[in-house]
Design a protein around this motif. Structure first.
Motif, PDB file in Angstrom:
ATOM      1  N   ALA A 162      -6.517   5.121  12.257  1.00 48.21           N
ATOM      2  CA  ALA A 162      -7.336   4.240  11.418  1.00 48.21           C
ATOM      3  C   ALA A 162      -6.812   2.821  11.300  1.00 48.21           C
ATOM      4  CB  ALA A 162      -7.453   4.849  10.012  1.00 48.21           C
ATOM      5  N   VAL A 163      -5.562   2.601  11.676  1.00 46.99           N
ATOM      6  CA  VAL A 163      -4.954   1.300  11.444  1.00 46.99           C
ATOM      7  C   VAL A 163      -5.484   0.254  12.432  1.00 46.99           C
ATOM      8  CG1 VAL A 163      -2.948   1.482  12.986  1.00 46.99           C
ATOM      9  CG2 VAL A 163      -2.728   0.264  10.816  1.00 46.99           C
ATOM     10  N   ARG A 164      -5.503  -0.986  11.989  1.00 48.59           N
ATOM     11  CA  ARG A 164      -5.907  -2.082  12.861  1.00 48.59           C
ATOM     12  C   ARG A 164      -4.680  -2.689  13.528  1.00 48.59           C
ATOM     13  NH1 ARG A 164      -9.217  -4.412   7.779  1.00 48.59           N
ATOM     14  NH2 ARG A 164     -10.779  -2.728   7.657  1.00 48.59           N
ATOM     15  N   GLU A 165      -4.885  -3.270  14.674  1.00 49.30           N
ATOM     16  CA  GLU A 165      -3.789  -3.856  15.414  1.00 49.30           C
ATOM     17  C   GLU A 165      -3.089  -4.935  14.582  1.00 49.30           C
ATOM     18  OE1 GLU A 165      -2.879  -6.015  19.731  1.00 49.30           O
ATOM     19  OE2 GLU A 165      -4.928  -5.390  19.195  1.00 49.30           O
ATOM     20  N   GLY A 166      -1.776  -4.838  14.500  1.00 55.67           N
ATOM     21  CA  GLY A 166      -0.997  -5.837  13.781  1.00 55.67           C
ATOM     22  C   GLY A 166      -0.738  -5.538  12.318  1.00 55.67           C
ATOM     23  N   GLN A 167      -1.377  -4.485  11.761  1.00 58.87           N
ATOM     24  CA  GLN A 167      -1.130  -4.136  10.363  1.00 58.87           C
ATOM     25  C   GLN A 167       0.235  -3.450  10.242  1.00 58.87           C
ATOM     26  OE1 GLN A 167      -2.791  -4.331   7.125  1.00 58.87           O
ATOM     27  NE2 GLN A 167      -0.742  -3.602   6.606  1.00 58.87           N
ATOM     28  N   PRO A 168       1.194  -4.052   9.528  1.00 60.36           N
ATOM     29  CA  PRO A 168       2.509  -3.414   9.396  1.00 60.36           C
ATOM     30  C   PRO A 168       2.442  -2.143   8.534  1.00 60.36           C
ATOM     31  CG  PRO A 168       2.658  -5.771   8.976  1.00 60.36           C
ATOM     32  CD  PRO A 168       1.194  -5.408   8.966  1.00 60.36           C
ATOM     33  N   VAL A 169       3.112  -1.121   8.993  1.00 60.56           N
ATOM     34  CA  VAL A 169       3.209   0.140   8.256  1.00 60.56           C
ATOM     35  C   VAL A 169       4.659   0.629   8.363  1.00 60.56           C
ATOM     36  CG1 VAL A 169       0.806   0.735   8.790  1.00 60.56           C
ATOM     37  CG2 VAL A 169       2.645   1.617  10.234  1.00 60.56           C
ATOM     38  N   LEU A 170       5.046   1.528   7.461  1.00 57.09           N
ATOM     39  CA  LEU A 170       6.385   2.106   7.516  1.00 57.09           C
ATOM     40  C   LEU A 170       6.334   3.509   6.942  1.00 57.09           C
ATOM     41  CD1 LEU A 170       9.445   1.898   8.049  1.00 57.09           C
ATOM     42  CD2 LEU A 170       9.686   0.922   5.752  1.00 57.09           C
TER      43      LEU A 170
ATOM     44  N   ALA B 251       0.326  -6.273   2.363  1.00 51.38           N
ATOM     45  CA  ALA B 251       1.275  -6.789   3.349  1.00 51.38           C
ATOM     46  C   ALA B 251       1.879  -5.673   4.184  1.00 51.38           C
ATOM     47  CB  ALA B 251       2.383  -7.563   2.643  1.00 51.38           C
ATOM     48  N   LEU B 252       2.072  -4.503   3.574  1.00 55.96           N
ATOM     49  CA  LEU B 252       2.711  -3.378   4.242  1.00 55.96           C
ATOM     50  C   LEU B 252       2.160  -2.086   3.657  1.00 55.96           C
ATOM     51  CD1 LEU B 252       5.112  -2.255   6.072  1.00 55.96           C
ATOM     52  CD2 LEU B 252       6.486  -2.289   3.974  1.00 55.96           C
ATOM     53  N   ILE B 253       1.888  -1.112   4.515  1.00 52.71           N
ATOM     54  CA  ILE B 253       1.453   0.206   4.063  1.00 52.71           C
ATOM     55  C   ILE B 253       2.621   1.166   4.201  1.00 52.71           C
ATOM     56  CG2 ILE B 253      -0.079   2.169   4.457  1.00 52.71           C
ATOM     57  CD1 ILE B 253      -2.152   0.227   5.563  1.00 52.71           C
ATOM     58  N   LEU B 254       3.101   1.700   3.087  1.00 55.85           N
ATOM     59  CA  LEU B 254       4.087   2.772   3.095  1.00 55.85           C
ATOM     60  C   LEU B 254       3.350   4.102   3.091  1.00 55.85           C
ATOM     61  CD1 LEU B 254       6.577   1.475   0.368  1.00 55.85           C
ATOM     62  CD2 LEU B 254       7.064   1.700   2.813  1.00 55.85           C
ATOM     63  N   PHE B 255       3.749   5.009   3.976  1.00 60.51           N
ATOM     64  CA  PHE B 255       3.108   6.326   3.969  1.00 60.51           C
ATOM     65  C   PHE B 255       4.173   7.405   4.087  1.00 60.51           C
ATOM     66  CE2 PHE B 255       3.269   5.140   8.429  1.00 60.51           C
ATOM     67  CZ  PHE B 255       3.604   6.315   9.099  1.00 60.51           C
ATOM     68  N   ALA B 256       4.013   8.453   3.293  1.00 54.98           N
ATOM     69  CA  ALA B 256       4.972   9.564   3.282  1.00 54.98           C
ATOM     70  C   ALA B 256       4.349  10.767   3.958  1.00 54.98           C
ATOM     71  CB  ALA B 256       5.367   9.908   1.849  1.00 54.98           C
ATOM     72  N   GLY B 257       5.042  11.293   4.963  1.00 55.61           N
ATOM     73  CA  GLY B 257       4.521  12.449   5.679  1.00 55.61           C
ATOM     74  C   GLY B 257       5.360  12.746   6.894  1.00 55.61           C
ATOM     75  N   GLY B 258       4.733  13.365   7.883  1.00 57.00           N
ATOM     76  CA  GLY B 258       5.389  13.678   9.144  1.00 57.00           C
ATOM     77  C   GLY B 258       4.588  13.124  10.295  1.00 57.00           C
ATOM     78  N   ASP B 259       4.764  13.717  11.474  1.00 59.26           N
ATOM     79  CA  ASP B 259       4.081  13.183  12.646  1.00 59.26           C
ATOM     80  C   ASP B 259       2.566  13.331  12.558  1.00 59.26           C
ATOM     81  OD1 ASP B 259       6.304  12.229  14.003  1.00 59.26           O
ATOM     82  OD2 ASP B 259       6.749  14.181  14.858  1.00 59.26           O
ATOM     83  N   GLY B 260       2.074  14.392  11.898  1.00 55.83           N
ATOM     84  CA  GLY B 260       0.633  14.530  11.719  1.00 55.83           C
ATOM     85  C   GLY B 260       0.065  13.401  10.886  1.00 55.83           C
ATOM     86  N   THR B 261       0.794  13.009   9.844  1.00 59.37           N
ATOM     87  CA  THR B 261       0.360  11.888   9.010  1.00 59.37           C
ATOM     88  C   THR B 261       0.383  10.594   9.809  1.00 59.37           C
ATOM     89  OG1 THR B 261       1.407  13.025   7.140  1.00 59.37           O
ATOM     90  CG2 THR B 261       0.712  10.757   6.784  1.00 59.37           C
TER      91      THR B 261
ATOM     92  N   GLN C  75      -6.174  -1.634   4.083  1.00 62.36           N
ATOM     93  CA  GLN C  75      -6.307  -2.788   4.972  1.00 62.36           C
ATOM     94  C   GLN C  75      -7.358  -3.754   4.463  1.00 62.36           C
ATOM     95  OE1 GLN C  75      -5.366  -1.485   9.481  1.00 62.36           O
ATOM     96  NE2 GLN C  75      -6.995  -0.316   8.518  1.00 62.36           N
ATOM     97  N   ASP C  76      -8.481  -3.216   3.994  1.00 51.84           N
ATOM     98  CA  ASP C  76      -9.535  -4.074   3.447  1.00 51.84           C
ATOM     99  C   ASP C  76      -9.029  -4.867   2.249  1.00 51.84           C
ATOM    100  OD1 ASP C  76     -11.316  -3.179   5.349  1.00 51.84           O
ATOM    101  OD2 ASP C  76     -12.295  -1.713   4.031  1.00 51.84           O
TER     102      ASP C  76
ATOM    103  N   GLY D 222       0.831  -1.191   0.000  1.00 48.53           N
ATOM    104  CA  GLY D 222       0.000   0.000   0.000  1.00 48.53           C
ATOM    105  C   GLY D 222       0.867   1.244   0.000  1.00 48.53           C
ATOM    106  N   LEU D 223       0.411   2.306  -0.632  1.00 48.96           N
ATOM    107  CA  LEU D 223       1.156   3.565  -0.655  1.00 48.96           C
ATOM    108  C   LEU D 223       0.209   4.735  -0.435  1.00 48.96           C
ATOM    109  CD1 LEU D 223       3.792   5.183  -1.149  1.00 48.96           C
ATOM    110  CD2 LEU D 223       3.137   5.265  -3.579  1.00 48.96           C
ATOM    111  N   ILE D 224       0.567   5.594   0.523  1.00 48.49           N
ATOM    112  CA  ILE D 224      -0.167   6.828   0.800  1.00 48.49           C
ATOM    113  C   ILE D 224       0.838   7.967   0.835  1.00 48.49           C
ATOM    114  CG2 ILE D 224      -1.658   8.082   2.408  1.00 48.49           C
ATOM    115  CD1 ILE D 224      -2.418   5.348   3.630  1.00 48.49           C
ATOM    116  N   ILE D 225       0.636   8.993   0.014  1.00 40.76           N
ATOM    117  CA  ILE D 225       1.479  10.186   0.042  1.00 40.76           C
ATOM    118  C   ILE D 225       0.648  11.354   0.555  1.00 40.76           C
ATOM    119  CG2 ILE D 225       2.881  11.799  -1.304  1.00 40.76           C
ATOM    120  CD1 ILE D 225       3.298   9.574  -3.368  1.00 40.76           C
TER     121      ILE D 225
END
Length: 371
Positions: free
Chosen positions: A126-134, A109-119, A104-105, A7-10
């Protein structure tokens, strides 16, 4: 061969407040854009994704339309599917939270997200327990322990996962500062939760350690050394942080705790400058750059001091950079190297493998540096 789904979120507005000297990007995008600041989140995400080009055929991204992901993935030739829709205006926190739910739906396997602490806060909400993110670091305030140490490191760690390498999972804290208080010179941080993040080697940054890291006596000694060695008609750039603020106070100078200030011939000539102002002050004038390390984390550039941009660094010269840090502050790194993340890989690579650190009166240390 089945595809590895990422997954990718910018957050396209992330980091706008840094070069503008606005201590963050929450709610001030129009103000930053009016100052001529260009969005950099997509550029920093591109650096991360470049590390995945070698395994591109094994990947399929799921992402949001336009500037929140699909546009960049199409430019780089990654297979991707677009989920959801965006409104006509700028992206919002609600868009990020909705994106996390959709990804997540879809079972990434992994959600990559680009941002700062607000992101990171929005992802955490919104994330569910155990969902890997980076996190791909693209914001101004990056206190949270859910971001890679640089965009390139985020891509390298993700590639290791795609290639089947053993990657441990750990809990990373999400922390954020009150930007309104920050712009008034007050530091007010709070804990917002934890995220499940991949952790391996030195790829993941540590949570920033707060508090006063510098001893009064050491700062007094450093001030005496600097006062003895001022160069006439040279502009000294003081980066943000309690160490340099304390050093300036010992010199009898009124600087800003969280801004970038310029000193010449023993007096402050510019206070709390934004990137464009700083560049004009140094582009045709001899200058020296003083920065400090974030306690417990190690970044000297790219975290909270984006006013010191790549073009400013080139104008000053990397050989004119000095790190000011007490041995106590260096001790919080527990042997980890200092870090730079300027936003330009070629410039990061131009830094030496070790930098000179002013740690006391006429006391310089050589300390390892990484990218």
């Amino acid at each position: 061969m089945s595809k590895f789904h990422l997954g990718l979120i910018i957050n396209p507005l992330a980091g706008l407040g840094g070069p503008a000297g606005l201590k963050g990007s929450d709610g001030i995008a129009e103000q930053a854009l009016a100052l001529g600041v260009q969005p950099k989140a997509a550029q920093r995400t591109r650096i991360a994704l470049e590390q995945l080009l070698a395994v591109r055929e094994r990947l399929e991204f799921l992402t949001l339309p336009g500037v929140m992901g699909a546009e960049l993935l199409a430019e780089m030739g990654f297979a991707h599917r677009t989920l959801g829709e965006l409104g006509a205006g700028p992206s919002s926190a609600a868009d990020t939270r909705r994106a996390v739910e959709l990804l997540q739906d879809a079972g990434v396997a992994l959600i990559l997200f680009a941002g700062g602490d607000g992101t990171a806060r929005d992802v955490c909400a919104a994330v569910r327990e155990g969902q890997p993110v980076l996190g791909i670091p693209a914001g101004v305030k990056i206190q949270s322990g859910v971001y890679a140490i640089s965009p390139r490191a985020a891509g390298e760690l993700t590639r290791r996962l795609v290639e089947g390498g053993l990657v441990r999972l750990a809990s990373g804290e999400v922390r954020d500062l009150d930007e309104a208080a920050l712009r008034e010179g007050r530091v007010a941080a709070r804990w917002y939760g934890e995220l499940c993040v991949p952790e391996e080697g030195g790829y993941l940054q540590q949570v920033k350690q707060g508090g006063m890291e510098s001893e009064e006596l050491v700062l007094s000694d450093l001030a005496a050394w600097l006062e003895d060695s001022w160069e006439a008609d040279v502009r000294y750039i003081f980066g943000p942080g309690s160490t340099l603020h304390g050093l300036a106070q010992n010199l009898g100078l009124e600087t800003t705790l969280l801004g970038v200030d310029v000193i010449e011939n023993g007096r402050v000539i510019a206070r709390d400058v934004h990137e464009a102002q700083l560049f004009e002050l140094v582009r045709e004038h001899p200058a020296r750059l003083l920065v400090t390390a974030i306690g417990g984390q190690g970044h000297i550039l790219g975290r909270g001091n984006q006013q010191i941009s790549p073009r400013v660094l080139r104008a000053v010269g990397l050989d004119q950079l000095r790190v000011v840090a007490t041995k106590r502050k260096l001790g919080t790194l527990q042997g980890r190297p200092l870090l730079v993340d300027t936003g330009e890989v070629q410039l990061d690579d131009a830094f030496p493998d070790a930098v000179r650190v002013w740690a006391g009166y006429r006391e310089e240390l050589l300390y390892p540096l990484s990218r």
